[in-house]
Scaffold this motif. Structure first.
Motif, PDB file in Angstrom:
ATOM      1  N   LEU A  48     -24.386  33.042  30.891  1.00 19.51           N
ATOM      2  CA  LEU A  48     -24.508  32.792  29.587  1.00 19.51           C
ATOM      3  C   LEU A  48     -24.346  33.820  28.704  1.00 19.51           C
ATOM      4  O   LEU A  48     -24.803  35.210  29.051  1.00 19.51           O
ATOM      5  N   CYS A  49     -23.631  33.551  27.629  1.00 21.26           N
ATOM      6  CA  CYS A  49     -23.661  34.804  26.416  1.00 21.26           C
ATOM      7  C   CYS A  49     -25.127  35.226  26.172  1.00 21.26           C
ATOM      8  O   CYS A  49     -25.927  34.248  25.945  1.00 21.26           O
ATOM      9  N   SER A  50     -25.584  36.555  26.129  1.00 26.01           N
ATOM     10  CA  SER A  50     -26.567  37.009  25.896  1.00 26.01           C
ATOM     11  C   SER A  50     -26.630  38.608  25.299  1.00 26.01           C
ATOM     12  O   SER A  50     -25.612  39.271  25.707  1.00 26.01           O
ATOM     13  N   ALA A  51     -27.470  39.011  24.955  1.00 31.28           N
ATOM     14  CA  ALA A  51     -27.555  40.502  24.668  1.00 31.28           C
ATOM     15  C   ALA A  51     -27.323  41.518  25.652  1.00 31.28           C
ATOM     16  O   ALA A  51     -26.314  42.502  25.593  1.00 31.28           O
ATOM     17  N   ALA A  52     -27.697  40.910  26.883  1.00 34.40           N
ATOM     18  CA  ALA A  52     -27.399  41.612  28.199  1.00 34.40           C
ATOM     19  C   ALA A  52     -26.158  41.242  28.720  1.00 34.40           C
ATOM     20  O   ALA A  52     -25.789  42.212  30.061  1.00 34.40           O
ATOM     21  N   ASN A  53     -25.442  40.397  28.423  1.00 35.14           N
ATOM     22  CA  ASN A  53     -24.176  40.064  29.186  1.00 35.14           C
ATOM     23  C   ASN A  53     -23.281  39.552  28.104  1.00 35.14           C
ATOM     24  O   ASN A  53     -22.998  38.447  27.910  1.00 35.14           O
ATOM     25  N   GLN A  54     -22.587  40.661  27.514  1.00 33.48           N
ATOM     26  CA  GLN A  54     -21.900  40.358  26.343  1.00 33.48           C
ATOM     27  C   GLN A  54     -20.386  39.999  26.855  1.00 33.48           C
ATOM     28  O   GLN A  54     -19.495  39.575  25.982  1.00 33.48           O
ATOM     29  N   ASP A  55     -20.148  40.153  27.881  1.00 29.82           N
ATOM     30  CA  ASP A  55     -18.731  40.142  28.614  1.00 29.82           C
ATOM     31  C   ASP A  55     -18.131  38.683  28.487  1.00 29.82           C
ATOM     32  O   ASP A  55     -17.090  38.296  28.261  1.00 29.82           O
ATOM     33  N   VAL A  56     -19.265  37.827  28.399  1.00 30.92           N
ATOM     34  CA  VAL A  56     -18.696  36.140  28.538  1.00 30.92           C
ATOM     35  C   VAL A  56     -18.865  35.589  27.053  1.00 30.92           C
ATOM     36  O   VAL A  56     -18.965  34.475  26.997  1.00 30.92           O
ATOM     37  N   CYS A  57     -19.203  36.545  26.197  1.00 32.19           N
ATOM     38  CA  CYS A  57     -19.542  35.859  24.820  1.00 32.19           C
ATOM     39  C   CYS A  57     -17.883  35.871  24.238  1.00 32.19           C
ATOM     40  O   CYS A  57     -17.151  36.581  24.256  1.00 32.19           O
ATOM     41  N   THR A  58     -18.096  34.666  23.210  1.00 34.43           N
ATOM     42  CA  THR A  58     -16.748  34.717  22.266  1.00 34.43           C
ATOM     43  C   THR A  58     -17.060  35.720  21.227  1.00 34.43           C
ATOM     44  O   THR A  58     -17.918  36.324  21.081  1.00 34.43           O
ATOM     45  N   THR A  59     -15.837  35.776  20.407  1.00 34.53           N
ATOM     46  CA  THR A  59     -15.992  36.581  19.105  1.00 34.53           C
ATOM     47  C   THR A  59     -17.115  36.319  18.176  1.00 34.53           C
ATOM     48  O   THR A  59     -17.658  37.046  17.699  1.00 34.53           O
ATOM     49  N   GLU A  60     -17.078  34.756  17.976  1.00 34.39           N
ATOM     50  CA  GLU A  60     -18.200  34.477  17.082  1.00 34.39           C
ATOM     51  C   GLU A  60     -19.636  34.892  17.525  1.00 34.39           C
ATOM     52  O   GLU A  60     -20.459  35.317  16.917  1.00 34.39           O
ATOM     53  N   GLN A  61     -19.648  34.647  18.843  1.00 36.61           N
ATOM     54  CA  GLN A  61     -20.995  34.858  19.638  1.00 36.61           C
ATOM     55  C   GLN A  61     -21.432  36.537  19.303  1.00 36.61           C
ATOM     56  O   GLN A  61     -22.629  36.938  19.131  1.00 36.61           O
ATOM     57  N   GLU A  71     -20.520  38.523  17.121  1.00 34.17           N
ATOM     58  CA  GLU A  71     -20.632  38.588  15.731  1.00 34.17           C
ATOM     59  C   GLU A  71     -22.203  38.426  15.157  1.00 34.17           C
ATOM     60  O   GLU A  71     -22.787  39.057  14.777  1.00 34.17           O
ATOM     61  N   LEU A  72     -22.526  37.266  15.894  1.00 41.65           N
ATOM     62  CA  LEU A  72     -23.783  36.889  15.655  1.00 41.65           C
ATOM     63  C   LEU A  72     -24.870  38.034  16.704  1.00 41.65           C
ATOM     64  O   LEU A  72     -25.954  38.320  15.803  1.00 41.65           O
ATOM     65  N   LEU A  73     -24.644  38.368  17.715  1.00 47.66           N
ATOM     66  CA  LEU A  73     -25.346  39.422  18.255  1.00 47.66           C
ATOM     67  C   LEU A  73     -25.703  40.923  17.685  1.00 47.66           C
ATOM     68  O   LEU A  73     -26.639  41.064  17.390  1.00 47.66           O
ATOM     69  N   GLN A  74     -24.453  41.019  16.882  1.00 52.57           N
ATOM     70  CA  GLN A  74     -24.317  42.115  16.112  1.00 52.57           C
ATOM     71  C   GLN A  74     -25.279  41.948  14.863  1.00 52.57           C
ATOM     72  O   GLN A  74     -26.220  42.875  14.507  1.00 52.57           O
ATOM     73  N   ALA A  75     -25.587  41.019  14.320  1.00 55.02           N
ATOM     74  CA  ALA A  75     -26.117  40.466  13.101  1.00 55.02           C
ATOM     75  C   ALA A  75     -27.422  40.720  13.570  1.00 55.02           C
ATOM     76  O   ALA A  75     -28.252  41.119  12.746  1.00 55.02           O
ATOM     77  N   TYR A  76     -27.858  40.052  14.533  1.00 58.93           N
ATOM     78  CA  TYR A  76     -29.205  40.004  15.016  1.00 58.93           C
ATOM     79  C   TYR A  76     -29.804  41.273  15.334  1.00 58.93           C
ATOM     80  O   TYR A  76     -30.931  41.469  15.179  1.00 58.93           O
ATOM     81  N   LYS A  77     -28.842  42.012  16.033  1.00 59.46           N
ATOM     82  CA  LYS A  77     -29.426  43.348  16.050  1.00 59.46           C
ATOM     83  C   LYS A  77     -29.712  44.368  15.026  1.00 59.46           C
ATOM     84  O   LYS A  77     -30.243  45.252  15.064  1.00 59.46           O
ATOM     85  N   GLN A  78     -29.369  43.941  13.861  1.00 56.39           N
ATOM     86  CA  GLN A  78     -29.575  44.614  12.580  1.00 56.39           C
ATOM     87  C   GLN A  78     -30.866  44.328  12.003  1.00 56.39           C
ATOM     88  O   GLN A  78     -31.555  44.775  11.170  1.00 56.39           O
ATOM     89  N   MET A  79     -31.472  43.180  12.669  1.00 59.17           N
ATOM     90  CA  MET A  79     -32.897  42.607  12.408  1.00 59.17           C
ATOM     91  C   MET A  79     -33.954  43.308  13.007  1.00 59.17           C
ATOM     92  O   MET A  79     -33.796  43.910  14.001  1.00 59.17           O
ATOM     93  N   SER A  80     -34.927  43.315  12.200  1.00 58.60           N
ATOM     94  CA  SER A  80     -36.088  44.008  12.761  1.00 58.60           C
ATOM     95  C   SER A  80     -36.944  42.984  13.732  1.00 58.60           C
ATOM     96  O   SER A  80     -36.646  41.689  13.764  1.00 58.60           O
TER      97      SER A  80
END
Length: 219
Positions: A133-146, A148-157
């Motif tokens: 599954l797509c996750s912060a620790a496994n981004q190889d299987v993530c779609t472009t949209e996913q 982008e969401l991960l990057q946005a969440y990483k900017q949050m505290s």
């Protein structure tokens, strides 16, 4: 150290737990999120008294042992008969008989496994159906949209993330409750409609039959 009877039982259990073939990932409401987070799951919901569960236990235990270190998915047990809390947990997933096997993304809707329960069949199913599954620790299987969401969440505290998780979880719960209520209302309306129409249809046919019968008698 003085070995009491209780300590001896604990030591014996620990020794048995480490023996080859004695392995289990016991999932409960308390550890479900932590153990399954970011992973696909293949889970057996069972009852301790169930004969079919006991029959497939050796194959399932071997399957869990073979995949215990896999970073992408979790294969585990849920003992529905342990207590009321576990019964309610199993009911939440729609378990009606034992054993029931589900697989897929634990954060979404799990699918029911309907294949054979021998070890070879289970192994083949895991190899062909459990996907990372797509996750912060496994981004190889993530779609472009996913991504982008991960990057946005990483900017949050962490606090912002916790609040966001709480908000989305509450929204999902509310949506599920609304769906359940709407479904129930629609079923009730449908049944009422069916009853009314069926009654009307039956009465109309009886009148038509009576009319035809009366006409024949007059002739």
């Amino acid at each position: 150290m003085r070995v009491t009877a209780f300590n001896f039982v604990l030591l014996l259990f620990g020794a048995l737990y480490r023996l080859p073939g004695v392995f289990a990932v016991n999932l409960t409401p308390d550890n479900w999120d932590e153990v399954t987070s970011g992973k696909s799951v293949f889970v057996k919901f069972f009852a301790s008294w169930c004969g079919h569960c006991k029959k497939m236990k050796p194959a399932w235990d071997e399957l869990m042992k073979a995949h215990e270190s896999n970073p992408y998915y979790v294969i585990g047990d849920v003992e529905c008969s342990a207590n009321d809390t576990m019964q309610a947990f199993c009911k939440k997933y729609g378990v009606k008989g034992y054993p029931t096997l589900f697989y897929g993304d634990p954060s979404g809707t799990l699918e029911k496994y309907a294949g054979k329960r021998d070890l070879d069949s289970l192994q083949l199913f895991v190899q062909t159906n459990l996907k990372p599954l797509c996750s912060a620790a496994n981004q190889d299987v993530c779609t472009t949209e996913q991504k982008e969401l991960l990057q946005a969440y990483k900017q949050m505290s962490d606090n912002e993330l916790e609040q966001k998780i709480k908000q989305v979880s509450e929204e999902l719960t509310a949506s599920e409750q609304d769906y359940t209520a709407t479904k129930k209302r629609m079923e009730e309306e449908y049944l009422a409609f069916q009853t009314e129409r069926t009654t009307s249809l039956s009465l109309m046919k009886s009148v038509l039959k009576a009319n035809n019968g009366s006409g024949k008698e007059e002739l």
